[in-house]
Design a protein around this motif. Structure first.
Motif, PDB file in Angstrom:
ATOM      1  N   GLU A 140     -40.829  -8.568  -6.898  1.00  0.00           N
ATOM      2  CA  GLU A 140     -39.900  -9.325  -7.748  1.00  0.00           C
ATOM      3  C   GLU A 140     -40.572  -9.760  -9.041  1.00  0.00           C
ATOM      4  N   ARG A 141     -41.840 -10.038  -8.967  1.00  0.00           N
ATOM      5  CA  ARG A 141     -42.576 -10.492 -10.149  1.00  0.00           C
ATOM      6  C   ARG A 141     -42.866  -9.345 -11.121  1.00  0.00           C
ATOM      7  N   ALA A 196     -41.413  -6.026 -11.007  1.00  0.00           N
ATOM      8  CA  ALA A 196     -40.339  -5.044 -11.242  1.00  0.00           C
ATOM      9  C   ALA A 196     -39.698  -5.147 -12.619  1.00  0.00           C
ATOM     10  N   PRO A 197     -39.488  -6.360 -13.179  1.00  0.00           N
ATOM     11  CA  PRO A 197     -38.869  -6.425 -14.511  1.00  0.00           C
ATOM     12  C   PRO A 197     -39.654  -5.714 -15.602  1.00  0.00           C
ATOM     13  N   LEU A 198     -40.933  -5.457 -15.371  1.00  0.00           N
ATOM     14  CA  LEU A 198     -41.752  -4.781 -16.373  1.00  0.00           C
ATOM     15  C   LEU A 198     -41.654  -3.264 -16.281  1.00  0.00           C
ATOM     16  N   GLN A 225     -39.519   1.796  -9.647  1.00  0.00           N
ATOM     17  CA  GLN A 225     -40.657   1.685  -8.758  1.00  0.00           C
ATOM     18  C   GLN A 225     -40.372   2.429  -7.465  1.00  0.00           C
ATOM     19  N   SER A 230     -45.683  -0.996 -22.181  1.00  0.00           N
ATOM     20  CA  SER A 230     -45.529  -2.074 -21.215  1.00  0.00           C
ATOM     21  C   SER A 230     -46.714  -2.193 -20.257  1.00  0.00           C
TER      22      SER A 230
END
Length: 256
Positions: free
Chosen positions: A180-181, A183-185, A189, A211
């Motif tokens: 969760e920490r 994945a936004p980057l 995945q 990124s």
């Protein structure tokens, strides 16, 4: 033996061959890299006299080093280790027949990279933390102090079972928190095989090239927040095996 065998490393776009120079790669399976063009595509290969390349550590490291060289500045579709094919054996026609699909995959990977991340607990550290953070386990452990192992055998087994149960629960919870920490980057995945009870995460991330430093900083921050708890393996860039799945024929080479 094959006199004119070519060891295949990767498929690239023909437009990306302009700045490609033949480069030596230390060790087997091949010598200097060069390209063979197939219309809008090209394969990166090296000469070999072997019909089959042994899966030794040296050979596999040479294959990886070659892919790292090829990846610099261009998207690639990597071949799995060990693909040897002589000119005229049909691989060229298979590549030409699937050129539109292969080009689509290459365009999709343009400007992106795969990052491999494996996060595991240090076993002694997580076991100690579980006991210290669980009042009932801490009390049970303290009750054993000063008593012999033979005398407390059954109690120690019970504590071990309880710690293992808590370990399994934390593995799921903490692994999900890491994803969760991070994945936004990433664009995408893909979970990989975990393999043991202390591996929280074994995952490939596909992300924009720019990124990657941010992802690396996020992993560093996670590690520094809980010093001494994690073993982290971070590979960037990694050959994009995880985000390409292409077959070049039932008995032919596999690309990615």
């Amino acid at each position: 033996m094959t006199e004119s065998g070519l060891y295949h490393y990767a498929i690239i776009r023909q437009q990306d061959t302009a700045d490609f120079e033949a480069k030596p790669v230390a060790g087997e399976p091949g010598g200097g890299l060069f390209v063979v063009e197939h219309g809008p595509l090209a394969t990166v290969v090296s000469h070999t006299t072997a019909d089959e390349i042994l899966s030794t550590r040296r050979n596999m490291l040479a294959h990886t080093r070659a892919l790292e060289t090829i990846m610099a500045g261009r998207p690639i579709l990597p071949f799995q280790f060990g693909v040897v094919a002589a000119a005229g054996e049909g691989l060229e026609s298979l590549i030409s027949d699937q050129s539109s699909v292969l080009l689509h995959q290459l365009d999709r990977l343009d400007g992106k990279m795969e990052v491999g991340l494996r996060v595991s607990w240090k076993r002694d550290a997580i076991m100690q933390r579980i006991v210290e953070e669980t009042p009932s386990l801490r009390a049970a452990r303290d009750a054993l102090l000063g008593r012999s192992e033979a005398e407390t055998y059954s109690q120690r087994l019970e504590i071990g079972r309880a710690v293992h149960h808590e370990l399994s629960a934390r593995k799921v919870r903490d692994g999900e928190a890491i994803v969760e920490r991070l994945a936004p980057l990433a664009i995408e995945q893909k979970p990989l095989a975990e393999g043991d009870d202390i591996t929280l995460l074994n995952m490939a991330f596909l992300l924009e090239n720019q990124s990657e430093p941010e992802l690396f900083k996020a992993v560093q921050a996670m590690d520094s927040e809980q010093p001494g708890l994690f073993e982290i393996k971070y590979i960037a860039p990694a050959p994009p095996f995880s985000f390409v799945s292409l077959s070049l024929g039932p008995d032919q080479a596999q690309a990615a």
